[in-house]
Scaffold this motif. Structure first.
Motif, PDB file in Angstrom:
ATOM      1  N   GLN A  38       5.469  -3.468  -5.204  1.00 12.37           N
ATOM      2  CA  GLN A  38       5.367  -2.548  -4.089  1.00 12.37           C
ATOM      3  C   GLN A  38       4.351  -1.464  -4.416  1.00 12.37           C
ATOM      4  N   VAL A  39       3.443  -1.224  -3.490  1.00 17.40           N
ATOM      5  CA  VAL A  39       2.415  -0.202  -3.660  1.00 17.40           C
ATOM      6  C   VAL A  39       2.645   0.884  -2.618  1.00 17.40           C
ATOM      7  N   GLN A  40       2.711   2.119  -3.072  1.00 17.95           N
ATOM      8  CA  GLN A  40       2.853   3.237  -2.146  1.00 17.95           C
ATOM      9  C   GLN A  40       1.527   3.964  -2.018  1.00 17.95           C
ATOM     10  N   LEU A  41       1.205   4.343  -0.787  1.00 19.30           N
ATOM     11  CA  LEU A  41      -0.067   4.987  -0.488  1.00 19.30           C
ATOM     12  C   LEU A  41       0.192   6.292   0.259  1.00 19.30           C
ATOM     13  N   VAL A  42      -0.442   7.367  -0.188  1.00 22.04           N
ATOM     14  CA  VAL A  42      -0.273   8.659   0.460  1.00 22.04           C
ATOM     15  C   VAL A  42      -1.642   9.273   0.711  1.00 22.04           C
ATOM     16  N   GLU A  43      -1.962   9.460   2.001  1.00 21.39           N
ATOM     17  CA  GLU A  43      -3.253  10.033   2.379  1.00 21.39           C
ATOM     18  C   GLU A  43      -3.188  11.560   2.415  1.00 21.39           C
ATOM     19  N   SER A  44      -4.341  12.160   2.201  1.00 23.13           N
ATOM     20  CA  SER A  44      -4.480  13.616   2.330  1.00 23.13           C
ATOM     21  C   SER A  44      -5.924  13.934   2.674  1.00 23.13           C
ATOM     22  N   GLY A  45      -6.172  15.180   3.067  1.00 26.14           N
ATOM     23  CA  GLY A  45      -7.539  15.624   3.305  1.00 26.14           C
ATOM     24  C   GLY A  45      -7.943  15.730   4.757  1.00 26.14           C
ATOM     25  N   GLY A  46      -7.060  15.333   5.669  1.00 28.73           N
ATOM     26  CA  GLY A  46      -7.395  15.460   7.084  1.00 28.73           C
ATOM     27  C   GLY A  46      -7.422  16.919   7.514  1.00 28.73           C
ATOM     28  N   GLY A  47      -7.894  17.139   8.717  1.00 35.50           N
ATOM     29  CA  GLY A  47      -7.944  18.498   9.236  1.00 35.50           C
ATOM     30  C   GLY A  47      -8.747  18.579  10.513  1.00 35.50           C
ATOM     31  N   SER A  48      -9.003  19.808  10.950  1.00 38.20           N
ATOM     32  CA  SER A  48      -9.779  20.070  12.166  1.00 38.20           C
ATOM     33  C   SER A  48     -11.106  20.692  11.775  1.00 38.20           C
ATOM     34  N   VAL A  49     -12.190  20.090  12.242  1.00 36.50           N
ATOM     35  CA  VAL A  49     -13.535  20.565  11.907  1.00 36.50           C
ATOM     36  C   VAL A  49     -14.414  20.526  13.146  1.00 36.50           C
ATOM     37  N   GLN A  50     -15.569  21.166  13.023  1.00 33.78           N
ATOM     38  CA  GLN A  50     -16.575  21.130  14.083  1.00 33.78           C
ATOM     39  C   GLN A  50     -17.470  19.900  13.887  1.00 33.78           C
ATOM     40  N   LEU A 101     -15.718  15.844   5.831  1.00 35.48           N
ATOM     41  CA  LEU A 101     -14.366  15.843   5.291  1.00 35.48           C
ATOM     42  C   LEU A 101     -14.279  14.767   4.229  1.00 35.48           C
ATOM     43  N   ARG A 102     -13.392  14.980   3.274  1.00 31.65           N
ATOM     44  CA  ARG A 102     -13.159  14.001   2.224  1.00 31.65           C
ATOM     45  C   ARG A 102     -11.673  13.636   2.227  1.00 31.65           C
ATOM     46  N   LEU A 103     -11.408  12.400   2.617  1.00 32.54           N
ATOM     47  CA  LEU A 103     -10.037  11.911   2.620  1.00 32.54           C
ATOM     48  C   LEU A 103      -9.722  11.267   1.275  1.00 32.54           C
ATOM     49  N   ALA A 104      -8.474  11.433   0.849  1.00 30.70           N
ATOM     50  CA  ALA A 104      -8.019  10.823  -0.396  1.00 30.70           C
ATOM     51  C   ALA A 104      -6.752  10.023  -0.137  1.00 30.70           C
ATOM     52  N   CYS A 105      -6.578   8.958  -0.882  1.00 29.54           N
ATOM     53  CA  CYS A 105      -5.396   8.107  -0.766  1.00 29.54           C
ATOM     54  C   CYS A 105      -4.873   7.845  -2.179  1.00 29.54           C
ATOM     55  N   GLN A 106      -3.762   8.485  -2.503  1.00 32.30           N
ATOM     56  CA  GLN A 106      -3.144   8.305  -3.818  1.00 32.30           C
ATOM     57  C   GLN A 106      -2.334   7.024  -3.812  1.00 32.30           C
ATOM     58  N   ALA A 107      -2.597   6.156  -4.795  1.00 26.86           N
ATOM     59  CA  ALA A 107      -1.919   4.867  -4.864  1.00 26.86           C
ATOM     60  C   ALA A 107      -1.004   4.798  -6.077  1.00 26.86           C
ATOM     61  N   SER A 108       0.110   4.083  -5.919  1.00 25.13           N
ATOM     62  CA  SER A 108       1.002   3.842  -7.043  1.00 25.13           C
ATOM     63  C   SER A 108       0.659   2.492  -7.656  1.00 25.13           C
ATOM     64  N   GLY A 109       1.302   2.171  -8.757  1.00 25.22           N
ATOM     65  CA  GLY A 109       1.086   0.881  -9.375  1.00 25.22           C
ATOM     66  C   GLY A 109       0.104   0.938 -10.527  1.00 25.22           C
ATOM     67  N   ASP A 110       0.171  -0.077 -11.355  1.00 26.01           N
ATOM     68  CA  ASP A 110      -0.634  -0.116 -12.570  1.00 26.01           C
ATOM     69  C   ASP A 110      -1.929  -0.907 -12.419  1.00 26.01           C
ATOM     70  N   SER A 111      -2.119  -1.528 -11.260  1.00 25.49           N
ATOM     71  CA  SER A 111      -3.272  -2.415 -11.091  1.00 25.49           C
ATOM     72  C   SER A 111      -4.247  -1.898 -10.047  1.00 25.49           C
ATOM     73  N   PHE A 112      -4.331  -0.578  -9.929  1.00 26.69           N
ATOM     74  CA  PHE A 112      -5.174   0.029  -8.893  1.00 26.69           C
ATOM     75  C   PHE A 112      -6.583  -0.526  -8.921  1.00 26.69           C
ATOM     76  N   SER A 113      -7.155  -0.706 -10.065  1.00 29.93           N
ATOM     77  CA  SER A 113      -8.543  -1.155 -10.143  1.00 29.93           C
ATOM     78  C   SER A 113      -8.731  -2.557  -9.570  1.00 29.93           C
ATOM     79  N   TRP A 114      -7.653  -3.311  -9.454  1.00 28.51           N
ATOM     80  CA  TRP A 114      -7.742  -4.671  -8.946  1.00 28.51           C
ATOM     81  C   TRP A 114      -7.535  -4.748  -7.432  1.00 28.51           C
TER      82      TRP A 114
END
Length: 132
Positions: free
Chosen positions: A1-13, A18-31
């Protein structure tokens, strides 16, 4: 099971970045084969960008040249750098992943057609709002 959590959204002109990030769980992220999608009410989910194990990237025509996808391996984070944002970029942005390393439909990948059925795991999304 892989959990994904996004961040970095917002309101802009319009024209901002903007730079969005997605934190992933698990040991095989590079794959993981990973991607970014967005969706607005009443519309289908749109694939924006994807990256495979080798770092090969694919972009939808709507964002090509403005958005960049990358992986931060030490932080196990998928990045979407968004430049020159437009009001039509307003949407909820989702991160997605599959434990396979490459897209199955290589022809679509090569054409920038990021298929959502190629992904197993999804984040909950982050809102991006661009005003004119």
């Amino acid at each position: 099971q892989v959990q994904l959590v996004e961040s970095g959204g917002g309101s802009v002109q319009a024209g901002a970045s903007l730079r969005l990030a997605c934190q992933a769980s698990g040991d095989s992220f590079s794959w993981y084969y990973m991607g970014w999608f967005r969706q607005t009410p009443g519309h289908e989910r749109e694939g924006l960008a994807a990256i495979d194990r080798d770092g090969t990237t694919s972009y939808a025509e709507s964002v090509r040249g403005r958005f960049a996808i990358s992986k931060d391996f030490p932080k196990k984070t998928l990045i979407l750098q968004m430049n020159d944002l437009k009001p039509e970029d307003t949407a909820i942005y989702y991160c997605a992943a599959h434990t396979k390393s490459y897209a199955s439909d290589l022809a679509s990948f090569a054409l920038g057609r990021i298929r959502d059925d190629e992904f197993q795991y999804w984040g909950r999304g982050t809102q991006v709002t661009v005003s004119s």
